[in-house]
Design an enzyme around this catalytic site. Structure first.
Site, short mmCIF file in Angstrom:
data_model
loop_
_atom_site.label_atom_id
_atom_site.label_comp_id
_atom_site.label_asym_id
_atom_site.label_seq_id
_atom_site.Cartn_x
_atom_site.Cartn_y
_atom_site.Cartn_z
N LYS A 35 0.97 -1.20 -0.16
CA LYS A 35 0.02 0.09 0.11
C LYS A 35 0.95 1.22 0.10
CE LYS A 35 -0.57 -0.46 4.91
NZ LYS A 35 -0.84 0.40 6.01
N TYR A 254 17.05 29.85 6.22
CA TYR A 254 15.83 30.68 6.64
C TYR A 254 16.04 30.27 8.17
CZ TYR A 254 13.38 30.41 2.00
OH TYR A 254 13.30 30.46 0.95
C1 LIG Z 1 -3.40 -4.35 8.53
C2 LIG Z 1 -2.02 -4.14 8.14
N1 LIG Z 1 -1.19 -5.36 8.03
C3 LIG Z 1 0.10 -5.17 7.82
C4 LIG Z 1 0.78 -4.00 7.90
C5 LIG Z 1 1.95 -4.05 7.48
O1 LIG Z 1 2.66 -3.54 8.66
P1 LIG Z 1 4.39 -3.35 8.84
O2 LIG Z 1 4.86 -2.46 7.86
O3 LIG Z 1 4.50 -2.86 10.06
O4 LIG Z 1 4.88 -4.82 8.52
C6 LIG Z 1 -0.02 -3.00 7.76
C7 LIG Z 1 0.69 -1.45 7.76
O5 LIG Z 1 0.29 -0.59 8.25
C8 LIG Z 1 -1.49 -3.11 8.14
O6 LIG Z 1 -2.32 -2.02 8.07
#
Ligand SMILES: Cc1ncc(COP(=O)(O)O)c(C=O)c1O
Length: 357
Positions: A35, A254
């Protein structure tokens, strides 16, 4: 002069990290979490590099459709599920798997799901208190999903760990709640994120869902990525675009946030908050100038940073500067910024070209 800012993505490191996770996951299958543009690494190219993953997880429908449009044909799970009948139809049309975390989503499947045979992941809230059914609501939700007409391809069970990086006790409590909520159901399960995969408490489950570890960063404050056999997949790199002498007593940038305590040599590098560097990075934050550590001085501006190179050897226009990645862990820079590696990686802005290696 070498090119200006770019994020070099080491696909070999992505694959190496996947295999490290596989070795650690005790036979569980791996849903690679891609994602948020694969945590800044490029959604499609990362998924293609990780073709040996058993599936992918994304947050939103659009991300899932993008994967399908680029030929990713294996399992793709929408971690937030869908919220409208139209989204449900689109998800089904693209063969996406849905997380179901709320009674409204069950209702949507009952009302609009006819004819759609989907794989569903019922999400159970075991203490994160973000998404998911409470333990007492699980039997009813499962009954309703199993009675859908036509029935779903499969229903699986999942939960998400809130403190697998820092509290084995909390993880044990969540696992206990998960066991109680799922007792008597023979469904496949998924529990572990990166910290769950590498943490001291074995969390089990047929599927794991690592994100951060795939990208070569450690989820633990006190265990560096190398100790977990992970390699950084992104190196954010740029070049020096000017070198100037700043006399003692003068300030840089700045707000005059840094004052030269001696006659200083300052390199200006092409990277700023417009590229995703946090503006709040303080004086002293390390960068690598031609492989050598040097401290940031003065405020991060939109397109530039200043680095005190007084103590380095020759530095000239074109000298490479690494902001994080190989040789400088993104976790360390995140600590200087008062944030986590996740935020820095996801925050690399769209004007930064991704270069596959
Ligand atoms: C439902 C869910 N599963 C897995 C993950 C993966 O987590 P990580 O990046 O800590 O391995 C996330 C990330 O936010 C998540 O929201």
């Amino acid at each position: 002069m070498s090119r200006l800012i770019r994020a070099v993505i080491d696909t070999g490191a992505l694959r190496h990290n996947l295999e490290t996770i596989r070795a650690r996951a005790g036979g569980a299958r791996i849903l690679a979490v891609v994602k948020a543009n694969a945590y800044g690494h490029g959604l499609v190219q990362t998924a293609l590099a990780l073709a040996r993953a058993d599936g992918f997880a994304v947050a939103r429908l659009e991300e899932g459709i993008t994967l399908r449009e680029h030929g990713v044909s294996g399992p793709v799970v929408l971690l937030e599920g869908v919220f409208t009948a139209e989204q449900l139809r689109e998800a089904a049309r693209h063969g996406l798997e849905l997380v179901v975390h709320d009674a409204l989503q069950v209702h949507l499947l009952e009302a609009d799901g006819a004819g759609q045979r989907l794989r569903l992941w019922l999400k159970i809230d075991t203490g994160m208190n973000r998404l998911g059914f409470r333990a007492r609501e699980v039997p009813e939700a499962l009954r309703r999903l199993e009675r859908l007409s036509p029935p779903p391809l499969e229903v699986r069970l999942m939960t998400h760990l809130a403190r697998a990086d820092d509290s084995p006790e909390m993880t044990r409590r969540q696992l206990e709640r998960f066991r109680e909520a799922t007792r008597g159901h023979a469904c496949a399960t998924s529990i572990a994120n990166s910290a769950g995969v590498f943490g001291e408490t074995p969390v089990g489950g047929e599927w794991v869902r690592p994100g951060l570890a795939l990208y070569g960063a450690s989820p633990f404050a006190s265990r560096p990525a190398e100790a977990l056999n992970l390699r950084p997949a992104m190196t954010l790199t740029t070049s020096v675009i000017a070198v100037r002498h700043v006399p003692r007593g003068e300030t840089v940038g700045y707000g005059g946030a840094w004052r030269a305590e001696r006659d200083s040599r300052i390199a200006i590098a092409a990277a700023g908050y417009g590229d995703g560097l946090p503006r709040g990075l303080p004086n002293g934050t390390p960068v690598l100038v031609d492989g050598r550590r040097a401290p940031l001085c003065g405020r991060v501006s939109m397109d530039m940073i200043a680095v005190d190179v007084t103590e380095l050897g020759p530095v000239a226009v074109g000298t490479p500067v690494v902001l994080w990645g190989e040789g400088l862990a993104v976790e360390e820079v995140a600590r200087w910024a008062g944030t986590v590696a996740y935020e820095l990686l996801c925050g690399v802005s769209q004007r930064v070209p991704l270069e596959l290696r």
